[in-house]
Design an enzyme around this catalytic site. Sequence first.
Site, mmCIF file in Angstrom:
data_model
loop_
_atom_site.group_PDB
_atom_site.id
_atom_site.type_symbol
_atom_site.label_atom_id
_atom_site.label_comp_id
_atom_site.label_asym_id
_atom_site.label_seq_id
_atom_site.Cartn_x
_atom_site.Cartn_y
_atom_site.Cartn_z
ATOM 1 N N SER A 342 1.012 -1.130 0.184
ATOM 2 C CA SER A 342 -0.040 -0.014 0.081
ATOM 3 C C SER A 342 0.865 1.237 0.043
ATOM 4 O O SER A 342 1.995 1.350 0.312
ATOM 5 C CB SER A 342 -0.988 0.029 1.323
ATOM 6 O OG SER A 342 -0.036 0.354 2.308
ATOM 7 N N CYS A 343 0.274 2.413 -0.321
ATOM 8 C CA CYS A 343 0.958 3.723 -0.160
ATOM 9 C C CYS A 343 0.755 4.339 1.141
ATOM 10 O O CYS A 343 0.402 5.279 1.239
ATOM 11 C CB CYS A 343 0.250 4.567 -1.361
ATOM 12 S SG CYS A 343 0.687 4.224 -3.089
ATOM 13 N N ASP A 344 1.102 3.407 1.979
ATOM 14 C CA ASP A 344 1.158 3.999 3.559
ATOM 15 C C ASP A 344 2.392 3.485 3.945
ATOM 16 O O ASP A 344 2.928 2.394 4.026
ATOM 17 C CB ASP A 344 -0.009 3.190 4.081
ATOM 18 C CG ASP A 344 -0.423 3.786 5.340
ATOM 19 O OD1 ASP A 344 0.944 3.985 6.535
ATOM 20 O OD2 ASP A 344 -1.417 4.330 5.697
ATOM 21 N N ASN A 385 -6.478 1.309 -0.103
ATOM 22 C CA ASN A 385 -5.708 1.272 -1.316
ATOM 23 C C ASN A 385 -6.366 0.661 -2.673
ATOM 24 O O ASN A 385 -5.592 0.601 -3.390
ATOM 25 C CB ASN A 385 -4.288 1.013 -1.147
ATOM 26 C CG ASN A 385 -3.363 2.119 -0.560
ATOM 27 O OD1 ASN A 385 -2.343 2.460 -1.038
ATOM 28 N ND2 ASN A 385 -3.674 2.725 0.471
#
Lengths: 395, 395
Positions: A342-344, A385
């Site tokens: 994920s973009c986390d 996401n």
Amino acid sequence: MTMNASVPGALSAAPSAFSYVADPAVAYIAANDFDRPTLVISRAKVAAQYDELSAGLGQAHIHYAVKSNPAPEVIRTLVRKGSGFDCASRGEIELCLAQGAKPSDISFGNTIKRAADIAFAHSVGITLFAADCEAELEKIARHAPGARVYIRLIVENSLADWPLSRKFGCAESLLPSLLDLARDLGLVAYGLSFHVGSQTRKPEFWIPVLDQVAPLWHAARAAGHDLQLLNIGGGFPAYYGQSIEAPRRYAASVVRAVAARFGSVPHLMAEPGRGLVAEAGHIAAEVLLVSRKSADDLHRWVYLDIGRFSGLAETEGEAIRYQLTTPHDGEETGPCVLAGPSCDSVDILYEKRPVQLPVSLRDGDKVMIRCCGAYTSSYSSVGFNGFPPLDVIVL
Amino acid sequence: MTMNASVPGALSAAPSAFSYVADPAVAYIAANDFDRPTLVISRAKVAAQYDELSAGLGQAHIHYAVKSNPAPEVIRTLVRKGSGFDCASRGEIELCLAQGAKPSDISFGNTIKRAADIAFAHSVGITLFAADCEAELEKIARHAPGARVYIRLIVENSLADWPLSRKFGCAESLLPSLLDLARDLGLVAYGLSFHVGSQTRKPEFWIPVLDQVAPLWHAARAAGHDLQLLNIGGGFPAYYGQSIEAPRRYAASVVRAVAARFGSVPHLMAEPGRGLVAEAGHIAAEVLLVSRKSADDLHRWVYLDIGRFSGLAETEGEAIRYQLTTPHDGEETGPCVLAGPSCDSVDILYEKRPVQLPVSLRDGDKVMIRCCGAYTSSYSSVGFNGFPPLDVIVL
């Protein structure tokens, strides 16, 4: 995929309770392709583990911690085995009833219950509830009059890999007044519960906790409360790479230690979750990317298609360290930071203690994350996401 | 519920951008009852915030960070506004296309992409991709030949409330070789991106990061790469109790600082997520229990029906501190540990820094958790502990 289901290297490191050779989930993962992360769990392994734990626990009755894996097929398998169920919510109660559990086999073990959910549990015939404070006892007395209640205690000195906070339970100083209040409210002051902490790897780690609780049990009975139930909670470990005792032997050790301190207990209850289902399931996953942040980076970064928000929440704080099987096992390895897709930025599985993975690992490689049957699918996000929730296949 | 929608006390503490009086979500929560935690989000507030940010950003084009709130109605509102979209996955791309976004308005901003998803994006006409390493560039060249790529850089010295790890981006030493590789692979080395960190409360916090990236931008152009795109990422803050600048003024400050260091940039892109939607939504929740662990406990424990696994994941490490409105605001307060409803010991929202809540707070009280439009519904678990995912109502 090209993984070898027998995985001889990994086998030698695993305890007797965890055999790859006879593991249907391993065979299924090896024989199939998956286009998204998928938990494959074997009912036969769950049933076998239930039998082992039951044999070790003797008189103690298992109430499966439903939250660890609420797959309906797992619940049904355990209903057929004669298991009881520890439920955290109305949703879990409805699930268990739908799979054939009897209300008398269900305890509402969450100490934090919505009043309407207590009333619902009462209406379907559930009579056993947990509490750890006055306000919860008052809610139970109002919405489930006459119910049996057990008081949860905070215990100290946890030696667990996933130790519990002070969120649940009361200090021992509060116990006498809570038992009295339960009685005064028309409830049955039925027993005590505690939890040694999740993934308590050795049975001797239970000793300080049992030493703390036993005097309270005896004092409460001496004070006139005819306690019937001792709920020893969970804590039964699963294999995550560090050696553990076989479940039958582990459970028998715990029960012996309980008997030595509590004497004859009318109803002894245990709530394994992880210890019952973790080893029965593995996740089929895929490497999305292998990179270095600079030419002189000491670690590679390995990104999987599953991370903290799609099933592997228990890697928080790097507490639970899952073992990976790759197509290159046996080859030269090097240290890797392992992260999710994920973009986390917090979606990193292991960074402080990097993992050793084959240097030939590449994007597109299929991997198996072992012993993921507990606390994975239910922790998965609805679709953070835009990644779908963890898929589950029950064999 | 008995809460007063005008909440005068809270109003005076809020910045001008956040007015309760004109907030449809506050009015809706005050006027309705909810039987489970529910995020109520106002499209009008999202649209107004888009206008404010756009006005401040000037020439810079907004690509909304879809992951912050993927509600279809929010996406559609932003499509109508002319927004672009930063997508993290095939799922988010499909969502945006279904809501009317054009492929040319979508960037595939995740640096960790499944090869099949790159091919999918290419097949639907998306031509702009992020990358931060050789292997990702090779994947993009193979599955989206000729695409425009921007290279993400690791930036140091983040002053954000939710600073980013080293998970995304490459060290600046790697940038020249990656731009060269992109060109050699037949891709368009189109630009650079970075991220100052989520919830960067003050525009001056951007300065050290811009000072780091600007020389790299100029050096790359001097080396013959005709960079067109500077993607300044997100970081735009929302109001969580600490004063922030109004969005238009904040964005204008950032763009001025960019212009001073980068000069004229052909395509300037910003990716607000939190800064665009957080203040547009609030969560209707309920107190399930208030207790003390012992008679001399200094703190009360307040348990809500929502926690870290049902929407409030960003309380991890107590990073994001949500503000609560209760029916007893204005009365005497005392320190509380705030926790969620699940049988999971890490499901505690604020313990190291307790929150001040009215001493008269009781189980059954309705509360509103403010400014929850970002990173809540999508983080929610599928049903951990049998609690349903966070419900969402879009006004």
